[in-house]
Design a protein around this motif. Structure first.
Motif, short mmCIF file in Angstrom:
data_model
loop_
_atom_site.label_atom_id
_atom_site.label_comp_id
_atom_site.label_asym_id
_atom_site.label_seq_id
_atom_site.Cartn_x
_atom_site.Cartn_y
_atom_site.Cartn_z
N SER A 13 55.95 51.98 45.85
CA SER A 13 54.63 51.68 46.45
C SER A 13 53.60 51.10 45.02
CB SER A 13 54.01 52.65 47.14
OG SER A 13 52.82 52.21 47.71
N PRO A 14 53.37 52.05 44.16
CA PRO A 14 52.60 51.82 42.93
C PRO A 14 52.94 50.32 42.13
CG PRO A 14 53.29 53.90 42.86
CD PRO A 14 53.94 53.45 43.84
N LEU A 15 54.43 50.27 42.19
CA LEU A 15 54.71 48.71 41.53
C LEU A 15 54.27 47.67 42.47
CD1 LEU A 15 58.42 49.94 40.41
CD2 LEU A 15 56.44 49.82 39.02
N LEU A 16 54.70 47.90 43.67
CA LEU A 16 54.15 46.60 44.53
C LEU A 16 52.57 46.41 44.48
CD1 LEU A 16 56.49 47.37 47.82
CD2 LEU A 16 56.69 45.57 45.89
N GLN A 17 51.80 47.54 44.28
CA GLN A 17 50.30 47.24 44.32
C GLN A 17 50.03 46.77 43.03
OE1 GLN A 17 48.34 48.27 46.70
NE2 GLN A 17 46.51 47.65 45.39
N ALA A 18 50.68 47.15 42.08
CA ALA A 18 50.31 46.60 40.58
C ALA A 18 50.64 44.89 40.64
CB ALA A 18 51.11 47.00 39.71
N ALA A 19 52.13 44.70 41.27
CA ALA A 19 52.49 43.34 41.48
C ALA A 19 51.33 42.47 42.25
CB ALA A 19 53.72 43.29 42.08
N HIS A 20 50.90 43.09 43.47
CA HIS A 20 50.08 42.54 44.15
C HIS A 20 48.67 41.88 43.38
CE1 HIS A 20 47.24 42.23 47.62
NE2 HIS A 20 48.08 41.44 48.17
N GLU A 21 48.03 43.10 42.69
CA GLU A 21 46.87 42.89 41.97
C GLU A 21 47.07 41.95 40.83
OE1 GLU A 21 46.00 46.78 40.49
OE2 GLU A 21 45.36 47.48 42.68
N GLU A 22 48.10 41.94 40.25
CA GLU A 22 48.55 40.90 39.04
C GLU A 22 48.49 39.56 39.89
OE1 GLU A 22 48.57 40.90 35.58
OE2 GLU A 22 47.90 42.91 36.13
N MET A 23 49.05 39.26 41.06
CA MET A 23 49.05 37.95 41.77
C MET A 23 47.76 37.64 42.13
SD MET A 23 50.96 35.45 42.67
CE MET A 23 52.61 35.80 42.93
N ILE A 24 47.03 38.47 42.57
CA ILE A 24 45.41 38.21 42.94
C ILE A 24 44.66 37.76 41.74
CG2 ILE A 24 43.25 39.06 43.66
CD1 ILE A 24 44.92 40.69 45.73
N LYS A 25 45.10 38.44 40.40
CA LYS A 25 44.19 37.95 39.22
C LYS A 25 44.92 36.73 38.92
CE LYS A 25 44.09 39.56 34.69
NZ LYS A 25 44.58 40.70 33.70
N PHE A 26 46.13 36.37 38.87
CA PHE A 26 46.54 34.92 38.60
C PHE A 26 46.04 33.99 39.23
CE2 PHE A 26 49.70 31.50 39.40
CZ PHE A 26 49.62 31.23 38.19
N ARG A 28 43.40 33.82 40.91
CA ARG A 28 41.93 33.59 40.89
C ARG A 28 41.64 32.80 39.47
NH1 ARG A 28 39.91 39.74 41.91
NH2 ARG A 28 39.66 39.58 44.11
N GLN A 29 42.49 33.10 38.47
CA GLN A 29 42.42 32.32 37.08
C GLN A 29 42.93 30.89 37.30
OE1 GLN A 29 45.07 34.66 34.71
NE2 GLN A 29 43.36 36.01 33.84
N GLU A 30 44.04 30.80 38.28
CA GLU A 30 44.48 29.53 38.44
C GLU A 30 43.38 28.58 39.14
OE1 GLU A 30 47.15 25.92 38.67
OE2 GLU A 30 47.26 28.17 37.68
#
Length: 55
Positions: A13-26, A28-30
């Motif tokens: 679960s924490p790994l999936l949450q971190a991956a999801h947050e990184e995807m959202i960050k990416f 936004r940058q894109e």
């Protein structure tokens, strides 16, 4: 759900949450990059970007 499955889900679960947050960050940058690129190209071509509705 067995104890082993629950433990694996809890660890994942924490790994999936971190991956999801990184995807959202990416994303936004894109989006920001695309907006700036679009504005630069419009400026170079002297296009009235404000009059064009982009969906």
């Amino acid at each position: 759900m067995t104890g082993n499955e629950r433990q694996q889900t809890t660890r994942r679960s924490p790994l999936l949450q971190a991956a999801h947050e990184e995807m959202i960050k990416f994303e936004r940058q894109e989006n920001e990059f695309r907006r700036k690129d679009r504005e630069e190209r419009a400026s170079e071509l002297h296009l009235p970007l404000n009059d064009i509705k982009i969906h």
